[in-house]
Scaffold this motif. Structure first.
Motif, short mmCIF file in Angstrom:
data_model
loop_
_atom_site.label_atom_id
_atom_site.label_comp_id
_atom_site.label_asym_id
_atom_site.label_seq_id
_atom_site.Cartn_x
_atom_site.Cartn_y
_atom_site.Cartn_z
N VAL A 171 -10.38 22.35 -5.48
CA VAL A 171 -9.44 20.93 -5.79
C VAL A 171 -8.46 21.39 -7.17
O VAL A 171 -8.25 22.55 -8.12
CB VAL A 171 -10.31 20.36 -6.56
CG1 VAL A 171 -10.22 18.88 -7.37
CG2 VAL A 171 -11.81 20.17 -5.76
N TRP A 172 -7.37 20.43 -6.31
CA TRP A 172 -6.29 20.83 -6.53
C TRP A 172 -5.76 19.49 -7.90
O TRP A 172 -5.55 18.27 -7.51
CB TRP A 172 -5.44 20.88 -6.05
CG TRP A 172 -5.11 22.51 -4.92
CD1 TRP A 172 -5.78 22.52 -3.78
CD2 TRP A 172 -4.88 23.60 -5.49
NE1 TRP A 172 -6.18 24.33 -3.31
CE2 TRP A 172 -5.37 24.71 -4.37
CE3 TRP A 172 -4.05 24.24 -6.32
CZ2 TRP A 172 -5.15 25.58 -4.55
CZ3 TRP A 172 -4.03 25.94 -6.78
CH2 TRP A 172 -4.09 26.05 -6.15
N ASP A 173 -5.15 20.30 -9.10
CA ASP A 173 -4.68 19.48 -9.78
C ASP A 173 -3.15 19.31 -9.57
O ASP A 173 -3.00 19.96 -10.61
CB ASP A 173 -5.09 19.94 -11.23
CG ASP A 173 -4.73 18.13 -12.53
OD1 ASP A 173 -4.10 17.83 -12.36
OD2 ASP A 173 -4.99 18.10 -13.64
N GLY A 174 -2.52 18.90 -8.82
CA GLY A 174 -0.48 19.29 -8.95
C GLY A 174 -0.73 20.59 -8.97
O GLY A 174 -1.48 20.36 -7.03
N ASP A 175 -0.21 21.42 -8.85
CA ASP A 175 0.13 22.91 -8.55
C ASP A 175 -1.35 24.10 -9.37
O ASP A 175 -1.52 25.33 -8.51
CB ASP A 175 1.60 22.74 -9.11
CG ASP A 175 2.55 22.43 -8.15
OD1 ASP A 175 2.37 22.32 -6.85
OD2 ASP A 175 3.24 22.76 -8.76
N ASP A 176 -2.86 22.97 -10.05
CA ASP A 176 -3.36 24.07 -10.30
C ASP A 176 -4.38 23.41 -10.16
O ASP A 176 -4.60 22.72 -9.79
CB ASP A 176 -3.01 23.54 -12.29
CG ASP A 176 -2.23 23.80 -13.32
OD1 ASP A 176 -1.60 24.59 -12.65
OD2 ASP A 176 -1.40 22.63 -14.21
N LEU A 177 -5.34 24.52 -10.00
CA LEU A 177 -6.50 24.98 -9.58
C LEU A 177 -7.23 24.39 -10.66
O LEU A 177 -7.43 24.94 -11.83
CB LEU A 177 -7.39 26.40 -8.96
CG LEU A 177 -8.51 26.48 -8.40
CD1 LEU A 177 -8.16 26.06 -6.68
CD2 LEU A 177 -8.20 27.72 -8.10
N ALA A 178 -8.02 23.01 -10.23
CA ALA A 178 -8.69 22.67 -11.22
C ALA A 178 -11.03 22.55 -11.28
O ALA A 178 -11.07 22.72 -11.74
CB ALA A 178 -9.17 21.00 -11.07
N ALA A 179 -11.29 23.43 -9.49
CA ALA A 179 -12.21 23.60 -9.68
C ALA A 179 -12.77 24.63 -7.66
O ALA A 179 -10.94 23.74 -7.47
CB ALA A 179 -13.49 22.23 -9.58
N ALA A 180 -13.41 25.31 -7.61
CA ALA A 180 -13.30 25.86 -6.75
C ALA A 180 -14.68 26.08 -6.25
O ALA A 180 -15.72 26.36 -7.18
CB ALA A 180 -12.64 27.02 -6.95
N ALA A 181 -15.21 26.65 -5.03
CA ALA A 181 -16.36 26.79 -4.85
C ALA A 181 -15.99 28.00 -3.98
O ALA A 181 -15.68 27.46 -2.78
CB ALA A 181 -17.91 25.26 -4.01
N ALA A 182 -17.18 28.61 -4.15
CA ALA A 182 -17.04 29.31 -2.89
C ALA A 182 -18.30 29.79 -2.40
O ALA A 182 -19.35 30.36 -2.18
CB ALA A 182 -17.09 31.42 -3.65
N LEU A 183 -18.26 29.22 -0.59
CA LEU A 183 -19.04 29.08 0.05
C LEU A 183 -19.68 29.76 1.50
O LEU A 183 -17.87 30.07 1.72
CB LEU A 183 -19.18 27.47 0.57
CG LEU A 183 -19.25 27.22 -0.74
CD1 LEU A 183 -20.01 25.18 -0.27
CD2 LEU A 183 -20.69 26.58 -1.99
#
Length: 242
Positions: free
Chosen positions: A34-46
């Motif tokens: 999940v990106w907020d502009g150019d910043d990574l806001a959340a992620a799930a390693a699935l």
């Protein structure tokens, strides 16, 4: 990972990369971001994999590192739940041909659980294995004083028990030095009660290759090996991480 409220050695790139190289057979990676502009806001390693439930073949979502990892969860910036909700919404709407989302080894206090229930009505939580821990405030000496007197006495008298065994030595090895006793560690585990229970992790060649690859990887996780040697032979050990 550094700013996420959920953090453990099992979410680091070194652990996941070693797991993927040695233990990921039959799985396909699928990392959600999940990106907020150019910043990574959340992620799930699935990952997705084939499974069977009551004899019925299907595909399911699981973690990268599944079956070897603990204290898992989605990553997000501290205090932010919107990113977690976006990941759950994606899983609910686009399952990539998977019939089940099965995410095990999530701590009870993880925000992943509350956000999942709120985002995906009907999401079920099944209590599984407990994850015990001991919070240690201050010095180790102060922690020992907080223990029961009988237990403290046993710690002090344990040395006499070792003396009766013969010439013994207790060592602490950090970093790559933990690998110096690798063959002896494997021998001890295979000869222990774990082998009879079918839980001797190092008895499986793929497991041993995975753990050795992780221990040798540079990174923020430092392996620490506590060893007890009696008459020149390794008698027992405890492998942990800082």
């Amino acid at each position: 990972l550094a700013c996420s409220p959920v953090s453990s050695p099992f979410l680091t790139s070194a652990w996941i990369a070693a797991w993927w190289r040695e233990l990921a057979a039959g799985r396909e990676p699928c990392v959600l971001c999940v990106w907020d502009g150019d910043d990574l806001a959340a992620a799930a390693a699935l990952a997705t994999r084939k499974a069977r439930y009551y004899g019925v073949p299907l595909r399911e979502w699981s973690w990268l590192g599944d079956r070897t990892s603990d204290r898992l969860g989605f990553l997000s910036r501290a205090g932010e739940r919107e990113g977690l909700a976006a990941l759950w919404s994606h899983l609910r709407a686009r399952r990539n041909g998977c019939a089940i989302v099965r995410l095990e080894e999530v701590p009870d206090e993880s925000p992943l659980i509350d956000v999942g229930r709120a985002t995906w009505p009907g999401c079920e939580v099944e209590p599984s294995s407990p994850l015990p821990y001991v919070p240690v405030a201050g010095t180790w000496e102060a922690f020992e004083l907080s223990l029961r007197k009988k237990f403290r006495t046993e710690i002090r008298t344990r040395v006499k028990v070792f003396d009766a065994w013969g010439d013994w030595r207790h060592e602490v090895r950090e970093g790559l030095r933990a690998l110096e006793l690798w063959d002896d560690m494997t021998r001890v585990e295979i000869a222990s009660h774990k082998a009879g229970l079918g839980t001797a992790f190092l008895a499986e060649a793929a497991n041993a290759a995975f753990l050795r690859r992780f221990l040798a990887a540079p990174g923020a996780v430092v392996p620490v090996l506590l060893s007890l040697t009696v008459n020149g032979e390794l008698a027992g050990y405890l492998l942990g991480f800082v």
